[in-house]
Design an enzyme around this catalytic site. Structure first.
Site, PDB file in Angstrom:
ATOM      1  N   GLY A 108      -2.789   3.565  -4.067  1.00 47.97           N
ATOM      2  CA  GLY A 108      -3.333   4.413  -5.120  1.00 47.97           C
ATOM      3  C   GLY A 108      -4.818   4.700  -5.016  1.00 47.97           C
TER       4      GLY A 108
ATOM      5  N   GLY B  76      -4.996   6.338   2.093  1.00 47.70           N
ATOM      6  CA  GLY B  76      -5.087   7.761   1.808  1.00 47.70           C
ATOM      7  C   GLY B  76      -6.376   8.147   1.109  1.00 47.70           C
ATOM      8  CE1 TYR B  77      -7.684   9.013  -4.027  1.00 51.08           C
ATOM      9  CE2 TYR B  77      -5.716   7.880  -3.244  1.00 51.08           C
ATOM     10  CZ  TYR B  77      -6.327   8.768  -4.107  1.00 51.08           C
ATOM     11  OH  TYR B  77      -5.568   9.425  -5.062  1.00 51.08           O
TER      12      TYR B  77
ATOM     13  CD  GLU C 106      -4.222  -7.414   7.566  1.00 47.83           C
ATOM     14  OE1 GLU C 106      -3.550  -6.530   7.011  1.00 47.83           O
ATOM     15  OE2 GLU C 106      -5.466  -7.426   7.553  1.00 47.83           O
TER      16      GLU C 106
ATOM     17  CG  HIS D 199      -4.610  -3.483   7.054  1.00 44.73           C
ATOM     18  ND1 HIS D 199      -4.409  -4.304   5.975  1.00 44.73           N
ATOM     19  CD2 HIS D 199      -4.461  -2.218   6.592  1.00 44.73           C
ATOM     20  CE1 HIS D 199      -4.140  -3.575   4.897  1.00 44.73           C
ATOM     21  NE2 HIS D 199      -4.165  -2.303   5.257  1.00 44.73           N
TER      22      HIS D 199
ATOM     23  CB  CYS E 243      -7.272  -1.382   2.974  1.00 40.89           C
ATOM     24  SG  CYS E 243      -6.349   0.165   3.110  1.00 40.89           S
ATOM     25  CG  LEU E 244      -7.591  -0.477  -3.371  1.00 37.22           C
ATOM     26  CD1 LEU E 244      -7.781   0.991  -3.716  1.00 37.22           C
ATOM     27  CD2 LEU E 244      -6.433  -1.073  -4.181  1.00 37.22           C
TER      28      LEU E 244
ATOM     29  CB  SER F 254      -0.950   0.009   1.201  1.00 30.40           C
ATOM     30  OG  SER F 254      -1.914  -1.020   1.098  1.00 30.40           O
TER      31      SER F 254
ATOM     32  CG  ASN G 266      -0.746   2.091   4.636  1.00 29.78           C
ATOM     33  OD1 ASN G 266      -0.798   3.277   4.295  1.00 29.78           O
ATOM     34  ND2 ASN G 266       0.081   1.236   4.058  1.00 29.78           N
TER      35      ASN G 266
ATOM     36  CD  GLN H 157     -10.137   3.137  -0.395  1.00 30.20           C
ATOM     37  OE1 GLN H 157      -9.532   3.319  -1.451  1.00 30.20           O
ATOM     38  NE2 GLN H 157      -9.527   3.264   0.780  1.00 30.20           N
TER      39      GLN H 157
ATOM     40  N   GLY I 179      -4.276  -2.285  -1.122  1.00 31.06           N
ATOM     41  CA  GLY I 179      -3.350  -1.906  -2.175  1.00 31.06           C
ATOM     42  C   GLY I 179      -3.156  -0.403  -2.212  1.00 31.06           C
TER      43      GLY I 179
END
Length: 355
Positions: free
Chosen positions: A217, A286-287, A325, A323, A242-243, A45, A284, A246, A215
């Site tokens: 971006g 940023g979106y 995990e 996360h 996470c990603l 990430s 972790n 989204q 991941g």
């Protein structure tokens, strides 16, 4: 005399000490974690970013590869108040520039107040402020890294065996290895697939659940993964971290947005809206999900009310922004994987197709 420089998008240039030589650029972000530096540095990430540690001493318990989350270091560069020799040598071997002996408190507060920003770094005997500014001028925004999934995803499918009680199709958008191992420890065979895998290939595994990983971006750039989730909506249970959360939200008509400086650390409090229980989490990203679409928000961040959990009983969907995990971090939320496999264990479903 300084032998390293960090140039920021706000015009400032910091003098530093070179700990691993090189020159690079990336989005400057910070983590508040004070343990787990090996896990953070090998977390996909952080691809295309420059990772600053807010904790002042990084490396005080050495470097052990069994703690790695992937097969390489992912940030373009690393910054700390002080790196131990073990970490400096590791990053040198990895070819990742690293600098220390600068005011990381200033860097962190700058990102907190002004948001994640572009930076350029040069480290080594030939380093100059001008060279750092040259790197800065070449830096792209995270939304411009259209092919970032290709940089971090597996090239070929592989399986992490866990006993065969369930089959999980895990789409690797930059997966932390502990996600697959957490599922395998609970009896699932985890079929790790490329981020751009097609629906026909997924259907061949006849999975009990489709799981989208974390991941780097902008989730808007993972169009093929979003379309994959849309294809299997209503066919099999869906999960994401996470990603992955989204991407799943976008597949259900939701919207995502870039955060000012994101959530990165092992101390993020999350409140469950049903139980009112608060758990500490590792994060972790940023979106975030600005609009969940047809999904229900079930958990929120205590600090800023951003969506941390999404669910749908109708479509058998469960996702988390953090996360579970917990590598590194607290174990408060490990039960998420049991929730996912409980959905996967529903005997009423039929065989998966790509229609």
């Amino acid at each position: 005399m300084a032998d390293a420089y960090v140039a920021l998008a706000d015009g400032r240039v910091f003098e530093a000490r070179a700990r691993a030589p090189g020159r690079t650029r990336g989005e400057l972000v910070f983590t508040t974690a004070y343990t787990g530096y090996e896990e953070s540095l090998t977390d996909p990430s952080y691809e295309e970013q420059v990772l600053t540690f807010s904790y002042p001493l990084i490396g005080n318990y050495g470097v052990r590869d069994e703690r790695f989350e992937s097969d390489r270091v992912h940030p373009n560069a690393a910054i700390a108040r002080e790196f131990t020799d073990d970490v400096a040598e590791w990053l040198t071997e990895e070819g990742i520039p690293a600098v220390d002996h600068l005011d990381t408190r200033d860097l962190v507060t700058t990102v907190r107040e002004e948001g994640a920003m572009a930076c350029g770094i040069v480290a080594g005997p030939e380093a100059t402020p001008e060279a750092a500014r040259e790197e800065l001028s070449e830096c792209k925004g995270m939304s411009e890294h259209l092919d970032i999934g290709k940089q971090v995803s597996t090239d070929e499918p592989y399986t992490v065996e866990g006993g065969g009680e369930y089959d999980v199709a895990l789409v690797d958008c930059g997966m932390k290895g502990s996600i697959a191992s957490s599922l395998a420890e609970r009896g699932a065979d985890v079929h790790v697939l490329p981020y751009d895998v097609d629906a026909e290939t997924v259907a061949e595994y006849d999975p009990d659940v489709l799981f989208v990983s974390n991941g780097p971006g902008d989730p808007a750039n993972f169009e093929s993964t979003t379309e994959l989730v849309e294809t299997f909506t209503g066919e099999i249970p869906l999960a994401g971290i996470c990603l992955g959360q989204q991407i799943v939200a976008r597949a259900f008509g939701g919207e995502t947005e870039k955060m000012a400086f994101g959530h990165r650390g092992v101390n993020q409090p999350v409140r469950d809206l049903d139980t009112d229980q608060v758990v500490m989490t590792t994060q972790n990203h940023g979106y975030s999900v600005a609009d969940p679409g047809d999904l229900e928000v079930t958990q929120v961040n205590v600090n800023d009310d951003t969506a941390e959990g999404l669910e749908s009983d109708e479509y058998d969907v469960v996702t988390r922004q953090y996360h579970p995990e917990a590598n590194p971090g607290p174990h408060d939320s490990l039960g998420f994987f049991d929730e996912v496999l409980a959905l996967a264990g529903d005997d009423s479903r039929t065989a998966v197709t790509a229609d």
